[in-house]
Design an enzyme around this catalytic site. Structure first.
Site, PDB file in Angstrom:
ATOM      1  NE  ARG A 183      -5.095  -5.306  -2.214  1.00 50.64           N
ATOM      2  CZ  ARG A 183      -4.234  -4.814  -3.297  1.00 50.64           C
ATOM      3  NH1 ARG A 183      -3.138  -4.699  -3.296  1.00 50.64           N
ATOM      4  NH2 ARG A 183      -5.193  -4.661  -4.319  1.00 50.64           N
ATOM      5  CB  CYS A 237       0.477  -8.386  -7.663  1.00 44.45           C
ATOM      6  SG  CYS A 237       0.824  -7.229  -9.314  1.00 44.45           S
TER       7      CYS A 237
END
Length: 280
Positions: A183, A237
């Protein structure tokens, strides 16, 4: 009663389970199935534990424009009311647990939220419910109804940064992306509309804070994970939840960190630069 670290062991919990000032909180949750955590709690939880839901209790409402991210911080007064209803007061020592490693981001979320509100009497059960079960600990199904407590919020706004602060962070600030490497590199993005990372961010996957058993790695191992990072640390995050694991790991390593609470989902809600690949 308060331990000297952010973690408590199963043995410590067994010794203090009946202390009147202790409140156990089951934080299990699944991002892919928001009802799964409560269902697991109702099927069996640690004795006396109450349940707090990531999205209903430990996050604020999502804005239509998505600014603030997928799991915005709750308003301090609203969170204080939720905690009081759960029997958590100013003198309560809270032990939060979930099901690490894969399900290990939710108890650290509560740990961080309580400390953000100025309540330092909180720890995470190291190894979570798995460690409790392995030690032969009992589970129960009745849902307790603790008396309402008085919780006084004393927010620490300096612990949180927003997108503007991240975009204009001082030179030398370490921006830490806590998501999985794929990611971070922008190879996949299963949740948010844009893939990649904030330019200048380094990657430290939150899952690497854990041993395969679901217990946190030692302080020395956490220090090794963050070796070479100098300066103030800001962790982020996808939505401000799993970054709390790295904030706890940094605490174990003796390194305080701030949280970009809106995280990637807030960053990509506006027209902001995006980087891809291995390089910051």
């Amino acid at each position: 009663m308060s331990p000297s670290t952010p973690l408590v062991s199963v043995r410590w919990l067994e010794e203090h389970l009946r202390d009147p000032e202790l409140r156990l909180v089951d934080c299990r949750f699944s991002l892919s199935d928001p009802l799964a955590g409560r269902a697991a709690y109702l099927s069996g939880h640690l004795p006396g534990a109450v349940y707090l839901d990531l999205e209903a209790d430990l996050s604020g409402p999502v804005r239509p424009d998505r600014k603030g991210g997928r799991h915005p911080l709750p308003e301090p007064a609203a969170l204080a009311q939720t905690l009081a209803q759960a029997g958590i007061g100013d003198e309560t020592f809270v032990v939060a647990y979930d099901e690490p490693p894969a399900g290990g981001m939710f108890a650290p979320r509560l740990w961080w939220l309580l400390r953000w509100l100025g309540h330092d009497k909180v720890a995470v059960l190291d190894g979570g419910i798995t460690a409790w079960n392995e030690a032969g600990g009992a589970l129960e199904t009745p849902v307790p109804t603790p008396p309402k407590a008085r919780f006084t919020p004393r927010p620490r706004p300096e612990w949180v940064v927003d997108a503007e602060a991240v975009a204009h962070r001082p030179a030398g600030t370490v921006l830490l992306d806590s998501r999985a490497p794929a990611r971070y590199r922008g190879e996949i993005e299963p949740i948010d509309p844009v893939a990649g990372h904030i330019p200048g961010a380094l990657n430290r996957d939150w899952l690497e804070a854990y041993q395969p058993s679901g217990r946190f790695k030692s302080p020395a191992e956490q220090q090794a994970r963050f070796a070479g990072l100098e300066g103030e640390v800001i962790a982020y995050c996808g939505s401000g939840v799993s970054a709390s694991v790295n904030v706890l790991a940094l605490e174990l390593a003796g390194r305080p960190a701030k949280l970009y609470a809106g995280s990637w989902s807030d960053w990509v809600s506006g027209s902001r630069p995006v980087a891809t690949g291995d390089q910051p």
